[in-house]
Each structure stands twice: as structure tokens, then as C-alpha cells.
Motif scaffolding. Structure first.
Motif, PDB file in Angstrom:
ATOM      1  N   GLY A 177      10.668 -27.613 -33.313  1.00  7.12           N
ATOM      2  CA  GLY A 177      10.793 -26.893 -32.046  1.00  7.12           C
ATOM      3  C   GLY A 177      12.147 -27.075 -31.403  1.00  7.12           C
ATOM      4  O   GLY A 177      12.717 -26.134 -30.833  1.00  7.12           O
ATOM      5  N   TRP A 178      12.715 -28.282 -31.482  1.00  2.94           N
ATOM      6  CA  TRP A 178      14.015 -28.533 -30.852  1.00  2.94           C
ATOM      7  C   TRP A 178      15.139 -27.860 -31.637  1.00  2.94           C
ATOM      8  O   TRP A 178      16.132 -27.444 -31.063  1.00  2.94           O
ATOM      9  CB  TRP A 178      14.242 -30.023 -30.713  1.00  2.94           C
ATOM     10  CG  TRP A 178      15.018 -30.415 -29.485  1.00  2.94           C
ATOM     11  CD1 TRP A 178      16.134 -31.196 -29.446  1.00  2.94           C
ATOM     12  CD2 TRP A 178      14.741 -30.094 -28.117  1.00  2.94           C
ATOM     13  NE1 TRP A 178      16.568 -31.369 -28.150  1.00  2.94           N
ATOM     14  CE2 TRP A 178      15.729 -30.700 -27.316  1.00  2.94           C
ATOM     15  CE3 TRP A 178      13.734 -29.330 -27.500  1.00  2.94           C
ATOM     16  CZ2 TRP A 178      15.758 -30.578 -25.928  1.00  2.94           C
ATOM     17  CZ3 TRP A 178      13.757 -29.206 -26.113  1.00  2.94           C
ATOM     18  CH2 TRP A 178      14.758 -29.823 -25.343  1.00  2.94           C
ATOM     19  N   ARG A 179      14.988 -27.757 -32.963  1.00  4.23           N
ATOM     20  CA  ARG A 179      15.978 -27.021 -33.747  1.00  4.23           C
ATOM     21  C   ARG A 179      15.981 -25.546 -33.356  1.00  4.23           C
ATOM     22  O   ARG A 179      17.031 -24.912 -33.301  1.00  4.23           O
ATOM     23  CB  ARG A 179      15.664 -27.133 -35.253  1.00  4.23           C
ATOM     24  CG  ARG A 179      15.854 -28.493 -35.863  1.00  4.23           C
ATOM     25  CD  ARG A 179      15.650 -28.424 -37.378  1.00  4.23           C
ATOM     26  NE  ARG A 179      15.561 -29.762 -37.949  1.00  4.23           N
ATOM     27  CZ  ARG A 179      14.434 -30.336 -38.366  1.00  4.23           C
ATOM     28  NH1 ARG A 179      13.283 -29.675 -38.282  1.00  4.23           N
ATOM     29  NH2 ARG A 179      14.447 -31.556 -38.862  1.00  4.23           N
ATOM     30  N   ARG A 180      14.804 -25.008 -33.107  1.00  7.23           N
ATOM     31  CA  ARG A 180      14.670 -23.570 -32.807  1.00  7.23           C
ATOM     32  C   ARG A 180      14.387 -23.336 -31.325  1.00  7.23           C
ATOM     33  O   ARG A 180      13.681 -22.399 -30.953  1.00  7.23           O
ATOM     34  CB  ARG A 180      13.554 -22.980 -33.661  1.00  7.23           C
ATOM     35  CG  ARG A 180      13.809 -23.118 -35.151  1.00  7.23           C
ATOM     36  CD  ARG A 180      12.808 -22.335 -35.960  1.00  7.23           C
ATOM     37  NE  ARG A 180      13.116 -22.398 -37.385  1.00  7.23           N
ATOM     38  CZ  ARG A 180      12.780 -21.452 -38.268  1.00  7.23           C
ATOM     39  NH1 ARG A 180      12.127 -20.377 -37.856  1.00  7.23           N
ATOM     40  NH2 ARG A 180      13.104 -21.581 -39.528  1.00  7.23           N
ATOM     41  N   ARG A 181      14.968 -24.156 -30.504  1.00  2.50           N
ATOM     42  CA  ARG A 181      14.667 -24.146 -29.075  1.00  2.50           C
ATOM     43  C   ARG A 181      14.846 -22.765 -28.445  1.00  2.50           C
ATOM     44  O   ARG A 181      13.984 -22.322 -27.678  1.00  2.50           O
ATOM     45  CB  ARG A 181      15.564 -25.177 -28.392  1.00  2.50           C
ATOM     46  CG  ARG A 181      15.546 -25.149 -26.885  1.00  2.50           C
ATOM     47  CD  ARG A 181      16.400 -26.281 -26.341  1.00  2.50           C
ATOM     48  NE  ARG A 181      16.831 -26.049 -24.979  1.00  2.50           N
ATOM     49  CZ  ARG A 181      17.561 -26.899 -24.264  1.00  2.50           C
ATOM     50  NH1 ARG A 181      17.938 -28.046 -24.806  1.00  2.50           N
ATOM     51  NH2 ARG A 181      17.925 -26.611 -23.040  1.00  2.50           N
ATOM     52  N   LEU A 203      20.804 -24.663 -40.072  1.00  4.32           N
ATOM     53  CA  LEU A 203      20.593 -25.701 -39.062  1.00  4.32           C
ATOM     54  C   LEU A 203      19.272 -25.541 -38.329  1.00  4.32           C
ATOM     55  O   LEU A 203      18.883 -26.426 -37.557  1.00  4.32           O
ATOM     56  CB  LEU A 203      21.747 -25.686 -38.057  1.00  4.32           C
ATOM     57  CG  LEU A 203      23.121 -26.054 -38.632  1.00  4.32           C
ATOM     58  CD1 LEU A 203      24.204 -25.846 -37.576  1.00  4.32           C
ATOM     59  CD2 LEU A 203      23.138 -27.492 -39.135  1.00  4.32           C
ATOM     60  N   ARG A 204      18.561 -24.437 -38.547  1.00  4.21           N
ATOM     61  CA  ARG A 204      17.272 -24.195 -37.896  1.00  4.21           C
ATOM     62  C   ARG A 204      16.116 -24.839 -38.653  1.00  4.21           C
ATOM     63  O   ARG A 204      14.988 -24.879 -38.146  1.00  4.21           O
ATOM     64  CB  ARG A 204      17.012 -22.694 -37.765  1.00  4.21           C
ATOM     65  CG  ARG A 204      18.063 -21.960 -36.964  1.00  4.21           C
ATOM     66  CD  ARG A 204      17.867 -20.449 -37.028  1.00  4.21           C
ATOM     67  NE  ARG A 204      16.724 -20.019 -36.216  1.00  4.21           N
ATOM     68  CZ  ARG A 204      15.672 -19.356 -36.680  1.00  4.21           C
ATOM     69  NH1 ARG A 204      15.588 -19.076 -37.982  1.00  4.21           N
ATOM     70  NH2 ARG A 204      14.696 -18.990 -35.863  1.00  4.21           N
ATOM     71  N   ARG A 211      19.474 -32.538 -38.498  1.00  2.45           N
ATOM     72  CA  ARG A 211      18.986 -33.915 -38.461  1.00  2.45           C
ATOM     73  C   ARG A 211      18.947 -34.450 -37.031  1.00  2.45           C
ATOM     74  O   ARG A 211      18.143 -35.317 -36.702  1.00  2.45           O
ATOM     75  CB  ARG A 211      19.887 -34.817 -39.312  1.00  2.45           C
ATOM     76  CG  ARG A 211      19.973 -34.388 -40.761  1.00  2.45           C
ATOM     77  CD  ARG A 211      20.878 -35.306 -41.554  1.00  2.45           C
ATOM     78  NE  ARG A 211      21.139 -34.776 -42.876  1.00  2.45           N
ATOM     79  CZ  ARG A 211      20.311 -34.913 -43.919  1.00  2.45           C
ATOM     80  NH1 ARG A 211      19.188 -35.567 -43.771  1.00  2.45           N
ATOM     81  NH2 ARG A 211      20.628 -34.392 -45.094  1.00  2.45           N
ATOM     82  N   ASP A 212      19.857 -33.964 -36.195  1.00  3.53           N
ATOM     83  CA  ASP A 212      19.946 -34.397 -34.794  1.00  3.53           C
ATOM     84  C   ASP A 212      20.091 -33.155 -33.925  1.00  3.53           C
ATOM     85  O   ASP A 212      21.170 -32.860 -33.406  1.00  3.53           O
ATOM     86  CB  ASP A 212      21.132 -35.341 -34.606  1.00  3.53           C
ATOM     87  CG  ASP A 212      21.280 -35.809 -33.165  1.00  3.53           C
ATOM     88  OD1 ASP A 212      20.286 -35.719 -32.410  1.00  3.53           O
ATOM     89  OD2 ASP A 212      22.381 -36.254 -32.788  1.00  3.53           O
ATOM     90  N   PRO A 213      19.012 -32.388 -33.773  1.00  5.76           N
ATOM     91  CA  PRO A 213      19.125 -31.088 -33.092  1.00  5.76           C
ATOM     92  C   PRO A 213      19.525 -31.186 -31.632  1.00  5.76           C
ATOM     93  O   PRO A 213      19.990 -30.204 -31.049  1.00  5.76           O
ATOM     94  CB  PRO A 213      17.733 -30.468 -33.249  1.00  5.76           C
ATOM     95  CG  PRO A 213      16.823 -31.627 -33.505  1.00  5.76           C
ATOM     96  CD  PRO A 213      17.635 -32.640 -34.240  1.00  5.76           C
ATOM     97  N   GLY A 214      19.373 -32.366 -31.025  1.00 12.78           N
ATOM     98  CA  GLY A 214      19.802 -32.501 -29.641  1.00 12.78           C
ATOM     99  C   GLY A 214      21.294 -32.286 -29.477  1.00 12.78           C
ATOM    100  O   GLY A 214      21.769 -31.866 -28.413  1.00 12.78           O
ATOM    101  N   GLY A 215      22.058 -32.541 -30.539  1.00 13.78           N
ATOM    102  CA  GLY A 215      23.504 -32.444 -30.455  1.00 13.78           C
ATOM    103  C   GLY A 215      24.001 -31.069 -30.080  1.00 13.78           C
ATOM    104  O   GLY A 215      24.961 -30.926 -29.311  1.00 13.78           O
ATOM    105  N   LYS A 216      23.371 -30.023 -30.607  1.00  6.11           N
ATOM    106  CA  LYS A 216      23.896 -28.688 -30.336  1.00  6.11           C
ATOM    107  C   LYS A 216      23.548 -28.204 -28.933  1.00  6.11           C
ATOM    108  O   LYS A 216      24.201 -27.301 -28.410  1.00  6.11           O
ATOM    109  CB  LYS A 216      23.402 -27.688 -31.384  1.00  6.11           C
ATOM    110  CG  LYS A 216      21.903 -27.429 -31.431  1.00  6.11           C
ATOM    111  CD  LYS A 216      21.618 -26.402 -32.538  1.00  6.11           C
ATOM    112  CE  LYS A 216      20.142 -26.186 -32.779  1.00  6.11           C
ATOM    113  NZ  LYS A 216      19.893 -25.191 -33.861  1.00  6.11           N
ATOM    114  N   TRP A 217      22.555 -28.792 -28.320  1.00  6.54           N
ATOM    115  CA  TRP A 217      22.221 -28.408 -26.945  1.00  6.54           C
ATOM    116  C   TRP A 217      22.995 -29.248 -25.934  1.00  6.54           C
ATOM    117  O   TRP A 217      23.148 -28.832 -24.779  1.00  6.54           O
ATOM    118  CB  TRP A 217      20.713 -28.561 -26.713  1.00  6.54           C
ATOM    119  CG  TRP A 217      19.886 -27.883 -27.761  1.00  6.54           C
ATOM    120  CD1 TRP A 217      18.989 -28.475 -28.602  1.00  6.54           C
ATOM    121  CD2 TRP A 217      19.898 -26.495 -28.115  1.00  6.54           C
ATOM    122  NE1 TRP A 217      18.449 -27.552 -29.448  1.00  6.54           N
ATOM    123  CE2 TRP A 217      18.974 -26.319 -29.172  1.00  6.54           C
ATOM    124  CE3 TRP A 217      20.594 -25.374 -27.645  1.00  6.54           C
ATOM    125  CZ2 TRP A 217      18.733 -25.086 -29.762  1.00  6.54           C
ATOM    126  CZ3 TRP A 217      20.362 -24.141 -28.236  1.00  6.54           C
ATOM    127  CH2 TRP A 217      19.442 -24.005 -29.274  1.00  6.54           C
TER     128      TRP A 217
END
Length: 403
Positions: free
Chosen positions: A70-74, A158-159, A315-321
Motif C-alpha cells: 500500500g505504501w509503495r502504491r500510495r 518501484l511499485r 524496499r523503503d517506500p517511505g523514501g519517495k514520499w
């Protein structure tokens, strides 16, 4: 011992009633809402796990997968679900996987509440390109400008969940031995088509660190792109190597395993290097840990610089947000300072390598060009850029020598 631990875990699992799929979705909604409040994703998952003693290991793994997915595809999931909330994201994620929503959102037995009429309706508008690629608008613009026609494929990679890769340690054996050992522990893997010694795990990845191959130092967890980069560094027996931003030492281990070289690991945070001695002993290699470098010089200096991590965001989807334009500029400035400092530690006739796990030009080619403009006596000898996909993460490498 590993088999006994696995058997004990299975026995424990048998005494815990598994959560229903709907209950797992409800748990993921709560964790995602914590992430929206500013809590890091790992901390949010740990908080849920500690407060949910009823959840078995399979439940924890399932909730983790839902949260990370979910966080990858936020952005795209929130668009499909009608709200940028944990509930909206899970509605959107389930729509994307064509799951029957009415079977999940029942409001019964710890399931999330039934859908409202608005939630049950399909989105009224078509998502824009940045939403479809699950990137902030400004980052999608950078992807297009920096990667060109490959931007969409990189963003789409990345998704999804990253493939798991292992590096075979040549000091302990070859790929054939590693594959046999992994298979005996119920782990299926296949050799990478291009990167020598890289194995892609097909199934059983959660058992890797409990298996014999890992315990004996035959394999290490390391992405294939990172392995490919380390294979490009020209090493000969008797040389000295400095990993200047070593972190946990994964690249230092890879270099020490390739040849009879003296490897020194350094990091501004000594705590990050605390596991290196044990990892080196398990791998059968020698790595010196240095908290200070002084006037040390080496034949090869590797600067694996702190970066945006844009090649590893799955691997760390928080980074892109969390990344901002000013934050990206700060990374580039830090990288430039590290490169300048590294030149002082390269021995005469030696080489300097610069690496990031970024796909963005500001951290890669722009930094290379700026370095060469500041240091006219250096020449670019090698360059590699890999974009995220099934063959590995995004990774950049440039190698310099004095002219």
C-alpha cells in the motif's frame, strides 16, 4: 538448530488461530494510518505487532506485505480508493488486484466496516501520470528528464516488491554448492543471467538467515546490481581497499571475497559497522574496521555515498514520499564533499569509485561532471547505471583515476 527453530515456530503457529484475510486488511489500515501521521513504516509495524500478540508469524508477514504494498502504491491506490487514508489505500489496492471488496469490508469478526456508497463507486476521474507511476509530481518530472524513455518502466518497478538476491561467497564455495545447500533448507533459487555469483530467490526467502548456507558464510544477502558494481572494480592480490562509507559492510565483504586484498571499512557512524567483524568471520575474510582514517591511503577507495535511495524505494517506500527538492540538493552536496575528501586517501596509481543506489542525474552524472571540473587531474575510467527491475535495483557507479 535452524530446523528445530523452524519446527518450534510452526508448533507455536499451530496454537494461534490465524487472522482472517479481512482482519489482516483491518490491521494494515491501522498501520497505514500511523504512517500518515508521520510514523516510520517499520516503527508502525512494530507497534502493531507488539500490541497484537494473537498474530502469528504468517499473519505478521501478511500484514507487512499489505502495508508495504500500500505504501509503495500510495497515490494510485488512494485514487482508486477515494481517500488518502489507510482505508482508502486498502480499498484501492484490493481494487487493483481485483479482489471482491464485499468479502473483505463486512464489519464482522474484526473485518473493516462495510463500504459507504461513495467508497463502493469507481473513481470519477482518470489519474494523472505521476499518480499512475506512484511518485510525487516533481519526482515524476525528474524521472522523465533524467531517465527518458525508461522512466515509466523504472517507476513501475518501484511499485512492486523487490526480488531477493543472494551473493555467493567464493571463499566458501561456488554457485552449485550454494544452490544445493539452499535447496536442502527449502529455499529455491536460480542463477542470475548476467551477474556472476548472484542468485535470485524464487521461494523460501523468509528462511534464508536460518539456513545452513547463510550460517556457513556461503551466501550473503546483496542485490544483484550492487554485486555487478563490485565486480567492475579492478582488484589484484596484495592491494589495499578502503570502503569509506561502509555501513553494515556488504560491499566490503564482496570485495574481500574477490581477491586477497586488505580491506578497511570506515563509516562516520561506528554503530553501523558493529556487525562487520562477525560477518567477516562467517565469510572467512579479513576486514579492518577503522573509526578514523587519518592519512591512510589505499589502492582503491570506494565512496558508496548516502543518497535518496531512489533506485531502492520498493524496499523503503517511505523514501519517495519524504524526499523534497531541497533534500535532494542536500544529498548531492554531501556526496560532492565525500568525493573531494576521498581523493586524499587514494594512493599514487590508485583509483576512486563513486556509487549510489539512485537513478537521479543530480546524484549521479551531474556529480561526476562537477567532480571532474573541480579536479582536473582525474579521468573517468568506467561508468555503470542500472535501473530497477527484476534483474536488480537501481544503482550507479563511476570509477576515476588520476590522469
Amino acid at each position: 538448530m535452524a530446523k528445530q527453530d523452524a519446527g518450534h515456530e510452526a508448533a507455536q503457529e499451530g496454537r494461534v488461530a490465524a487472522m482472517t484475510p479481512a482482519a489482516r486488511v483491518a490491521a494494515a489500515i491501522g498501520v497505514l494510518d500511523d504512517c500518515f501521521s508521520g510514523m516510520p513504516i517499520e516503527k508502525a509495524l512494530l507497534r502493531w505487532s507488539r500490541g497484537s500478540r494473537y498474530a502469528g508469524s504468517k499473519d505478521r508477514a501478511a500484514v507487512r506485505d499489505l502495508v508495504f504494498g500500500g505504501w509503495r502504491r500510495r497515490r494510485s491506490a488512494a485514487h482508486e480508493g477515494g481517500a488518502e487514508t489507510g482505508r482508502g489505500i486498502m480499498i484501492g489496492m484490493l481494487r487493483q488486484t481485483e479482489t471482491e471488496l464485499d468479502h473483505i469490508f463486512t464489519g464482522q469478526d474484526h473485518a473493516p466496516a462495510p463500504l459507504s456508497p461513495d467508497e463502493a463507486a469507481s473513481p470519477a476521474t482518470r489519474p494523472g501520470p505521476a499518480v499512475r507511476q506512484d511518485l510525487p509530481d516533481w519526482l515524476w518530472d525528474r524521472f522523465e528528464a533524467d531517465i527518458g524513455e525508461e522512466a515509466e518502466a523504472a517507476a513501475q518497478a518501484l511499485r512492486d516488491r523487490a526480488p531477493v538476491y543472494l551473493r555467493v561467497n567464493p571463499r566458501r564455495g561456488d554457485a552449485h554448492r550454494a544452490l544445493r545447500s539452499l535447496a536442502s533448507d527449502g529455499i529455491e533459487a536460480v542463477a542470475h543471467d548476467e551477474v556472476e555469483g548472484a542468485l535470485r530467490v524464487v521461494s523460501g526467502e523468509r528462511a534464508i538467515t536460518r539456513g545452513r548456507a547463510f550460517a556457513e558464510g556461503l551466501i550473503e544477502l546483496q542485490d544483484a546490481s550492487s554485486q555487478a558494481a563490485m565486480l567492475r572494480l579492478p582488484l589484484r592480490d596484495g592491494q589495499t581497499v578502503l570502503d569509506m562509507c561502509a555501513g553494515g559492510g556488504g560491499k566490503a565483504l564482496a570485495l574481500a571475497g574477490r581477491a586477497d586484498v586488505a580491506v578497511t571499512a570506515h563509516d562516520i557512524s561506528a554503530a553501523r559497522m558493529r556487525d562487520i567483524p562477525d560477518r567477516a568471520a562467517r565469510a572467512g575474510v579479513r576486514i579492518k574496521v577503522a573509526e578514523k582514517l587519518g592519512s591512510m591511503t589505499c589502492d582503491h577507495v570506494l565512496v558508496d555515498a548516502p543518497c535518496s535511495g531512489s533506485g531502492t524505494w520498493r524496499r523503503d517506500p517511505g523514501g519517495k514520499w519524504q524526499l523534497t527538492p531541497s533534500g535532494l540538493a542536500d544529498f548531492a552536496a554531501l556526496q560532492a564533499r565525500l568525493l573531494d575528501a576521498a581523493t586524499r586517501h587514494v594512493a599514487p596509481g590508485g583509483s576512486l569509485s563513486y556509487a549510489t543506489c539512485s537513478v537521479l542525474r543530480e546524484e549521479n552524472d551531474a556529480n561526476v561532471a562537477a567532480f571532474l571540473s573541480r579536479h582536473s587531474g582525474w579521468i573517468l575510467r568506467d561508468r555503470m547505471q542500472r535501473l530497477p527491475g527484476q534483474d536488480g535495483d537501481g544503482f550507479f557507479l563511476a570509477r576515476f583515476e588520476r590522469g
